[in-house]
Motif scaffolding. Structure first.
Motif: not given
Length: 278
Positions: A126-127, A130, A226, A229-230, A252-253, A255-256, A259-260
């Motif tokens: 996770l970035p 975030i 996530v 954050c959004e 957007q949630i 999408t993140t 990616s995770l």
């Protein structure tokens, strides 16, 4: 002495004989704890003066010490077993009873156990931005109106995302407003978690402790981070004049989260980007 430190010493400043030292339970020198008006019993010179038949002489202890300290000694500290020995200091932080700089340093810095929340917030893959933002939400450190009010600033407060604005608090901003509640229900519903009656922190903990298969554990553990954050991005967009729909937040949630899933290589089916109307 079972690693118990009781020591009666001559106090160099006052000449008092009562200087009972208890470092095992962190009280320190009892001489400095006993109120001045309580007085000092000069007839007590050694620990054995308050021991009778191998047990504490409770009556004597209550005579020479305030009630709370006498009870503390009787309930917590075991009296020494050997008789006729001199009172000697025993370093309670070391198993052999000897003083060491290392144990002193460990005691003074009082290193505490890491909070479980810190471990739950951190999810590999996770970035960091975030994760860090989630930590600020968890600690209620965001620059919301309610935060500035706690600092003593008197100001009008409104939620930028609501048609009928309410006070901008962490709970309202991230959980109870119409849009945020819809987002939480959308995702937590699939995990079998009901949001009714919960607070923001309780909903987050529900995600962290959800009973799911092991490979999905990091996904649902990261989900609250996530989401908040959004929601924060949506709030800032509204504040500066740009409207953001609930569908876009969900997109957007997802999408993140996808990616995770790719970073973690969990072998989970892709998160769909086309969501039903909400």
């Amino acid at each position: 002495m079972d690693l118990i430190e009781h020591q009666i010493m001559w106090h160099p400043r006052t000449g008092s004989s009562l200087f009972w030292y208890d470092n095992w339970t962190g009280l320190g020198a009892l001489y400095f704890l006993v109120p001045q008006e309580f007085g000092v019993n000069e007839s007590v010179h050694k620990v054995w003066d308050v021991i009778e038949g191998g047990e504490w002489n409770a009556e004597r202890l209550f005579q020479i010490l305030p009630e709370e300290y006498a009870e503390h000694i009787i309930e917590i500290i075991q009296p020494p077993i050997e008789q006729g020995v001199l009172d000697v200091p025993c370093w309670m932080l070391e198993s052999r009873g000897f003083f060491s700089v290392r144990t002193t340093w460990d005691y003074l810095r009082r290193r505490s156990e890491p909070m479980s929340a810190c471990w739950k917030i951190w999810v590999k893959g996770l970035p960091f931005k975030i994760v860090f933002f989630m930590w600020k939400v968890w600690r209620n450190k965001l620059p919301l109106d309610a935060f500035f009010r706690r600092l003593g600033y008197l100001m009008a407060s409104k939620c930028w995302c609501c048609v009928e604005p309410k006070e901008e608090t962490t709970q309202h901003m991230f959980f109870t407003s119409y849009a945020t509640n819809k987002v939480w229900k959308y995702y937590l519903g699939y995990a079998g978690i009901a949001t009714e009656g919960l607070t923001l922190h309780q909903a987050i903990i529900k995600c962290w402790t959800a009973d799911v298969v092991p490979r999905l554990k990091p996904i649902i553990q990261a989900l609250p981070s996530v989401i908040v954050c959004e929601l924060w991005k949506r709030r800032n967009s509204y504040k500066y004049g740009d409207a953001v729909t609930i569908n876009k937040v969900i997109y957007q949630i997802s999408t993140t989260m996808q990616s995770l899933i790719k970073v973690r290589k969990l072998g989970v089916q892709q998160v769909p980007h086309r969501w039903p109307d909400t």
